[in-house]
Design an enzyme around this catalytic site. Structure first.
Site, short mmCIF file in Angstrom:
data_model
loop_
_atom_site.label_atom_id
_atom_site.label_comp_id
_atom_site.label_asym_id
_atom_site.label_seq_id
_atom_site.Cartn_x
_atom_site.Cartn_y
_atom_site.Cartn_z
N ARG A 9 0.84 -1.20 0.00
CA ARG A 9 0.00 0.00 0.00
C ARG A 9 0.87 1.25 0.00
O ARG A 9 1.96 1.26 0.60
CB ARG A 9 -0.90 0.02 1.24
CG ARG A 9 -1.80 1.24 1.34
CD ARG A 9 -2.54 1.27 2.68
NE ARG A 9 -1.59 1.39 3.81
CZ ARG A 9 -1.06 2.55 4.20
NH1 ARG A 9 -1.34 3.68 3.57
NH2 ARG A 9 -0.22 2.58 5.22
N VAL A 10 0.40 2.29 -0.69
CA VAL A 10 1.00 3.63 -0.58
C VAL A 10 -0.11 4.60 -0.23
O VAL A 10 -1.27 4.41 -0.61
CB VAL A 10 1.72 4.06 -1.87
CG1 VAL A 10 2.99 3.26 -2.08
CG2 VAL A 10 0.80 3.96 -3.07
N SER A 11 0.25 5.65 0.50
CA SER A 11 -0.76 6.56 1.04
C SER A 11 -1.16 7.67 0.08
O SER A 11 -2.28 8.17 0.15
CB SER A 11 -0.26 7.20 2.34
OG SER A 11 0.01 6.22 3.30
N THR A 12 -0.25 8.12 -0.77
CA THR A 12 -0.52 9.30 -1.58
C THR A 12 -0.57 8.94 -3.06
O THR A 12 0.06 8.01 -3.52
CB THR A 12 0.56 10.38 -1.39
OG1 THR A 12 1.81 9.87 -1.88
CG2 THR A 12 0.71 10.72 0.08
N GLN A 15 2.87 9.05 -4.71
CA GLN A 15 3.65 7.81 -4.62
C GLN A 15 3.12 6.78 -5.60
O GLN A 15 3.87 6.08 -6.27
CB GLN A 15 3.57 7.24 -3.20
CG GLN A 15 4.34 8.05 -2.16
CD GLN A 15 4.11 7.47 -0.78
OE1 GLN A 15 3.02 7.03 -0.45
NE2 GLN A 15 5.15 7.49 0.03
#
Length: 558
Positions: A9-12, A15
């Site tokens: 997972r990436v938050s932004t 990214q």
């Protein structure tokens, strides 16, 4: 051999768009599984989604697969627990589900023992991840609020009708603002026009009718889909179109609205003029199911939702007799609860009361002499708005002259051979500022180009005559629309009728007729105040009026 699933997972979105973090996480987890001799069965990835929520499509699909009867894998690998979740309560809840299904959660960068101290350290790590996420969110929120205060757009998708452009470049950051997307903006204008005026063949349209109309003409939203009624309602209520976008209105975590003082006003290009936008909000409010029964909105009865019995304050309802040959407005309390429910119940023939109200509005309200003072007040208000636009234009032109001088000085530096990266960057920043100022100047000049309505005595006479004709002999839909505009409440007793209405609505109606919008009706604030003459009428309160009509000559129904 242990069967494993990988979760990354990436938050932004930055990214995710860069496509760096997720491939790196997956490759590390694949190497870890290979070193253990485990078989990778599946992989799940959430891009640009916060770990503080469990509303993640791939995360939820992974959990469903893990606890399914088929049980396709024995454990889940994550790069770190923060990739799995940044909310301690969610983390513990889902770990219990996995544990009950016999599925293990393993972090490849954080090793925990299976005893009590290992479980404690796992919880402490999850708590630290949550705290770190909250601190990061706090700083990001602070920077976004400051960005909005400076008049820039914060990263999210712009509203339908707008697109973003780079207004300034500060280092690696592109500071963006809104500009109008011409094709979408025309659809927005059409939606507002249909809601206020209709398509020329009927009165103002409801939201469902608008959806049917624009979808049948193959208008589509930016995703290529048809317009839902819920989407149209959001468009009609969006303040951005009238020139002001509010940032920080709601808490992203809870969805609850913040206090008004925390909202940040950001200037936006105007698609819908403020007067039209306010008129739409008044009509939306008046037609809200919380304030007005939907059956009253669609009811073809001319005085539906307006007429009340002065004896008890309850609404009037239609009563019929002789197979609909006789139709009366009658006190709803008396009809539904009996004679004792109202001290002075009324019952009047439908056609007679309709005609009395229409004649009164037509002949007494739309009298040229009576309207002149009202229109003068409205024109003064329009003039004050143009005065403000002129002041804004002067300020913007001063800013433009200053920016032009700065650009000339920077060009001179470069021409003299004193080139430097900082000088070139400053020149680009100034050129972007100039472009933005020119956009704002264009907006103000368009505002000033809009004509200020001026009516001659002859024009006013013709307008009043046209409105009187529509009220007397026009289609029922138009007559009802005019009443919805002009009349707020009709109090009926055995001896008189009291009518209240809106002076802003009167002015809007007059100007619409001047523009040639046949049968169009603007809904606005319901506080008209007629001018006093030799026959003085009592005024109940500032900004509202009471028109008394004697009805002793009417034959009362038994």
């Amino acid at each position: 051999m242990k069967r494993v699933a990988l979760y990354a997972r990436v938050s932004t979105k930055r990214q995710a768009d860069g496509d760096i973090s997720i491939p790196d996480q997956l490759s590390q987890m694949e190497r870890y599984a290979a070193s253990k001799g485990w078989e990778v069965i599946a992989s799940y990835t959430d891009r640009g989604v916060s770990g503080r929520t469990d509303n993640r499509p791939e995360f939820q699909r992974m959990v469903r697969d893990a606890i399914s009867p088929e049980q396709p894998f024995d454990c889940i690998l994550v790069h770190s627990l923060s990739r799995y979740s940044r909310d301690l309560a969610d983390s513990l809840s889902y770990e219990k589900k996995l544990e009950a299904a016999g599925v293990e959660l393993i972090s490849i960068t954080q090793e925990f023992s299976n005893d009590g101290s290992g479980n404690l350290m796992r919880k402490v790590t999850s708590l630290f991840d949550e705290h770190n996420s909250l601190e990061t969110a706090k700083h990001v929120s602070r920077s976004m609020v400051e960005n909005a205060r400076q008049g820039f757009w914060n990263g999210s998708q712009p509203p339908f009708g707008y697109r973003t452009f780079t207004a300034e470049v500060r280092g690696a950051k592109h500071k963006k603002k809104l500009e109008i997307e011409p094709k979408e903006a025309e659809i927005v204008k059409l939606i507002f026009r249909l809601y206020l005026h209709g398509d020329g063949t009927s009165g103002p349209m409801g939201i469902k009718k608008i959806a049917d109309t624009i979808n049948s003409k193959s208008y589509r939203n930016r995703n290529g889909n048809k317009f839902y009624t819920s989407v149209l309602e959001k468009i009609l209520k969006r303040e951005t179109y009238s020139g002001t976008h509010y940032f920080n209105k709601k808490c992203s975590k809870t969805g609850k609205q913040r206090p008004r003082e925390e909202w940040i006003a950001v200037e936006a290009p105007v698609i819908i003029d403020p007067e039209t936008f306010q008129a739409v909000q008044m009509r939306l409010s008046a037609n809200s199911p919380k304030k007005r029964n939907p059956r009253q909105v669609s009811n073809k009865l001319l005085l539906s939702g307006k007429g009340v019995c002065s004896g008890c304050g309850q609404g009037l309802m239609l009563m019929t007799g002789k197979n609909n040959q006789y139709r009366y407005y009658t006190c709803a309390s008396k009809k539904l609860k009996g004679k004792s429910a109202c001290n002075a119940p009324v019952s009047l023939p439908e056609a007679t009361l309709d005609q009395l109200v229409l004649d009164a509005i037509s002949e007494q309200i739309f009298d040229p002499e009576r309207l002149r003072a009202l229109i003068k007040e409205t024109l003064d208000l329009s003039g004050s708005r143009q005065d403000q636009a002129r002041q804004d234009l002067k300020r913007l032109k001063r800013e433009l002259r200053t920016v032009d001088k700065e650009i000339d000085n920077l060009i001179s530096f470069i021409a003299e051979g004193r080139q430097h990266s900082s000088v070139e960057k400053a020149l680009k920043d100034r050129e972007l500022s100039k472009e933005n100022i020119l956009r704002l100047i264009g907006i103000k000049e368009r505002e000033l180009s809009l004509p200020v309505h001026r009516l001659t005595n002859g024009q006013l006479d013709k307008i009043c005559a046209a409105i009187q004709e529509t009220l007397k002999n026009g289609p029922t839909a138009f007559r009802k629309a005019y009443l919805d505009l002009l009349v707020d409440r009709i109090e009926v007793s055995a001896s008189e009728v009291r009518i209240r209405g809106s002076k802003q609505a009167l002015a809007a109606t007059v100007f619409d007729e001047k523009e040639g919008k046949k049968g169009s009706v603007l809904i606005s604030d319901r506080k008209w105040r007629t001018q006093e003459d030799s026959n003085l009428w009592p005024l109940p309160s500032e900004g509202s009026a009471l028109l008394l009509l004697p009805i002793q000559h009417l034959k009362m129904s038994q």
